[in-house]
Design an enzyme around this catalytic site. Structure first.
Site, PDB file in Angstrom:
ATOM      1  N   SER A  48       0.847  -1.190   0.000  1.00 29.94           N
ATOM      2  CA  SER A  48       0.000   0.000   0.000  1.00 29.94           C
ATOM      3  C   SER A  48       0.880   1.237   0.000  1.00 29.94           C
ATOM      4  O   SER A  48       2.043   1.189   0.428  1.00 29.94           O
ATOM      5  CB  SER A  48      -0.895   0.011   1.242  1.00 29.94           C
ATOM      6  OG  SER A  48      -1.572   1.249   1.388  1.00 29.94           O
ATOM      7  N   TYR A  96      -3.086  -1.315   9.916  1.00 33.58           N
ATOM      8  CA  TYR A  96      -3.013  -1.381   8.455  1.00 33.58           C
ATOM      9  C   TYR A  96      -1.657  -0.862   7.980  1.00 33.58           C
ATOM     10  O   TYR A  96      -0.983  -1.499   7.157  1.00 33.58           O
ATOM     11  CB  TYR A  96      -4.149  -0.571   7.834  1.00 33.58           C
ATOM     12  CG  TYR A  96      -4.278  -0.741   6.342  1.00 33.58           C
ATOM     13  CD1 TYR A  96      -5.030  -1.778   5.814  1.00 33.58           C
ATOM     14  CD2 TYR A  96      -3.644   0.127   5.459  1.00 33.58           C
ATOM     15  CE1 TYR A  96      -5.150  -1.948   4.438  1.00 33.58           C
ATOM     16  CE2 TYR A  96      -3.749  -0.035   4.088  1.00 33.58           C
ATOM     17  CZ  TYR A  96      -4.504  -1.071   3.587  1.00 33.58           C
ATOM     18  OH  TYR A  96      -4.611  -1.235   2.217  1.00 33.58           O
TER      19      TYR A  96
END
Length: 256
Positions: free
Chosen positions: A147, A160
């Site tokens: 990400s 995350y």
């Protein structure tokens, strides 16, 4: 073409590029994982797409446009289930670790933090190790999904951010561990793409415009924008590329 992928993300590659190849994509019942599964299927691969939601899987199996993709239920938190599932595959050429979750704000809870790490990071390791012998036999490839939050912070999702940063290290380590047997391990790092996970941002004009303005290309990404990069990293075109993470964020992380 399977799944209605008709743009440059597929037509840039020769038809049948993955004929005779088997591709396993985790987290492929929606969003990024589903787009990637469609992309490989459109290029001739036998695609197995996994997810944990029985209702989503039922709906996808009933979709005539997706008939060339095999949808299977798999809980990526269950190592025994993963080992048993992979053992049923006669061959495996490509593994795409796309399973991922985010729990904004709640990730400061210990239980939620551990759950997000488990799905986003530990599961990628589980699948890679379960698939190792088959990938080595095929001299295949792994593509992990990192990400832009592997590089920048978001205060609402500490787990995350931590898990996706961990994907960078895992990708490098597995590249060197699997490399002597001819298996390449790389990752893509998506930015802001229009998915259910980011819906709360792109449905609000002010936030959507702010995010687009920071990117070099002045737009949001679509999930199809991730297909070409993933296919490239799994294809012979990247035969001497391993241990790298390719940002696919329209220049967002490098913006100001």
């Amino acid at each position: 073409m399977t799944g209605e992928l008709k743009g440059a993300e597929i037509t840039a590659f020769r038809p049948g590029l993955f004929d005779g190849k088997t591709v396993l994509v985790s987290g492929a019942t929606s969003g990024i994982g589903l787009a990637i599964a469609k992309g490989f299927a459109a290029l001739g691969a036998q695609v197995i797409a996994t997810g944990s939601s029985a209702s989503k899987l039922e709906g996808l199996r009933a979709d005539a446009e997706l008939e060339n993709i095999r949808f299977e239920q798999l809980d990526v938190r269950d190592n025994d289930a993963i080992k048993s599932f992979v053992a049923t595959l006669s061959v495996l050429d490509v593994l795409v670790n796309a399973a991922g979750v985010a729990r904004p704000v709640d990730e400061y809870s210990d239980d939620v933090f551990r759950e997000v790490i488990d799905v986003n990071l530990t599961a990628a390791m589980r699948l890679a190790m379960a698939a190792r012998s088959k990938l080595e036999h095929a001299r295949g490839a792994i593509v992990n999904v990192a990400s832009m939050l592997s590089y920048i912070a978001d205060v609402d999702v500490p787990a995350y951010c931590a898990s996706k940063t961990g994907i960078l290290g895992l990708t490098r380590s597995l590249a060197h561990s699997f490399g002597p047997a001819g298996v390449r391990v790389n990752a893509i790092a998506p930015g802001y793409h229009r998915t259910d996970m980011t819906r709360a941002l792109w449905e609000v004009p002010a936030s959507a415009e702010k995010i687009a303005a920071r990117s070099a290309l002045k737009r949001w990404g679509e999930v199809d924008d991730l297909v070409g990069a993933t296919v490239f990293l799994a294809s012979p075109a990247s035969a001497f590329i391993t241990g790298v993470t390719l940002p696919v964020d329209g220049g967002y992380a490098s913006g100001v």
